[in-house]
Motif scaffolding. Sequence first.
Motif, short mmCIF file in Angstrom:
data_model
loop_
_atom_site.label_atom_id
_atom_site.label_comp_id
_atom_site.label_asym_id
_atom_site.label_seq_id
_atom_site.Cartn_x
_atom_site.Cartn_y
_atom_site.Cartn_z
N MET A 1 -5.66 7.43 -0.67
CA MET A 1 -4.33 7.22 -0.13
C MET A 1 -3.38 6.70 -1.22
O MET A 1 -2.22 7.06 -1.24
N CYS A 2 -3.91 5.85 -2.11
CA CYS A 2 -3.07 5.32 -3.19
C CYS A 2 -2.59 6.44 -4.12
O CYS A 2 -1.43 6.46 -4.51
N MET A 3 -3.49 7.36 -4.43
CA MET A 3 -3.11 8.48 -5.30
C MET A 3 -2.09 9.37 -4.60
O MET A 3 -1.18 9.89 -5.23
N SER A 56 3.22 0.76 6.27
CA SER A 56 2.09 0.67 7.20
C SER A 56 0.75 0.64 6.46
O SER A 56 -0.16 -0.08 6.85
N PHE A 57 0.64 1.38 5.37
CA PHE A 57 -0.58 1.36 4.56
C PHE A 57 -0.80 -0.01 3.94
O PHE A 57 -1.90 -0.55 3.97
N PHE A 113 -10.97 -3.10 -11.44
CA PHE A 113 -10.03 -2.22 -12.13
C PHE A 113 -9.33 -1.26 -11.18
O PHE A 113 -8.11 -1.05 -11.28
N LEU A 114 -10.09 -0.63 -10.28
CA LEU A 114 -9.52 0.43 -9.43
C LEU A 114 -8.33 -0.02 -8.59
O LEU A 114 -7.27 0.62 -8.65
N PRO A 115 -8.42 -1.09 -7.80
CA PRO A 115 -7.21 -1.46 -7.04
C PRO A 115 -6.06 -1.88 -7.94
O PRO A 115 -4.90 -1.56 -7.65
N CYS A 116 -6.36 -2.55 -9.04
CA CYS A 116 -5.28 -2.97 -9.95
C CYS A 116 -4.58 -1.75 -10.55
O CYS A 116 -3.34 -1.71 -10.61
N TYR A 117 -5.34 -0.78 -10.96
CA TYR A 117 -4.77 0.43 -11.56
C TYR A 117 -3.98 1.24 -10.53
O TYR A 117 -2.85 1.66 -10.79
N LEU A 118 -4.58 1.48 -9.37
CA LEU A 118 -3.94 2.33 -8.36
C LEU A 118 -2.65 1.70 -7.82
O LEU A 118 -1.63 2.38 -7.72
N GLY A 120 -0.89 -0.57 -9.31
CA GLY A 120 0.05 -0.62 -10.43
C GLY A 120 0.79 0.69 -10.59
O GLY A 120 1.99 0.71 -10.88
N ASN A 121 0.07 1.82 -10.41
CA ASN A 121 0.72 3.13 -10.47
C ASN A 121 1.75 3.30 -9.37
O ASN A 121 2.85 3.82 -9.61
N ILE A 122 1.40 2.88 -8.16
CA ILE A 122 2.35 2.99 -7.05
C ILE A 122 3.61 2.18 -7.36
O ILE A 122 4.73 2.66 -7.16
N ASN A 123 3.44 0.96 -7.85
CA ASN A 123 4.59 0.12 -8.19
C ASN A 123 5.45 0.77 -9.28
O ASN A 123 6.68 0.74 -9.20
N GLU A 124 4.79 1.35 -10.25
CA GLU A 124 5.53 1.98 -11.35
C GLU A 124 6.35 3.18 -10.87
O GLU A 124 7.52 3.34 -11.23
N TYR A 125 5.75 4.02 -10.03
CA TYR A 125 6.46 5.19 -9.52
C TYR A 125 7.59 4.79 -8.57
O TYR A 125 8.64 5.42 -8.55
#
Length: 181
Positions: A1-3, A56-57, A113-118, A120-125
């Motif tokens: 869902m994060c991706m 909601s997510f 790593f996974l939640p931090c990376y995913l 972080g990507n959402i925040n960046e976009y």
Amino acid sequence: MCMSLAGQLNKIALAYKMLKLNEDTYGNDNSSPDRVLQDFKSIISVHARVIIEMSSFYEMVRPIVLTQIAIVSNTLVFLTFVMTLNARNGEQEDFLQTTKLFSAIPMVLLELFLPCYLFGNINEYKDSINFALYSSNWTDSNIDVKRLIVLTMAMNNAHQLKIKVTPNKIVNMEIFANVCI
């Protein structure tokens, strides 16, 4: 869902950036002012739906992610402590135990790593959307488009959807680095 969320936010930012909002480009193919305004409004409606979906997510996932980060961080500290104690004793059995514990560290780091990376990507976009709006050459457009740009920027900023560990610390790669160091 994060991706999926990151991809949708990235596509929205690209759509805003590619939108020709200035009056010089209206004479081209299908770029009448009404058509451009209609395209802009449809992008805004998709953007609003993605923000609602994100909200909601995050509401559902926030407690799980924060609990996971706390448990994994404490596990990493505990593993390091036990490995240090075992290494100080220097016995053969302790060496094997230390090797077993050391082999668990990559999995624990991956869980952190996974939640931090995913996220972080959402925040960046999500943050790149305002930059894309500002870069869409809106200064030469009419007043209706300018109002929509400002309202869209306000809509994007009004929903500060970020998973925060503390009021100032956001779940991103910085949290990962802080825990690892």
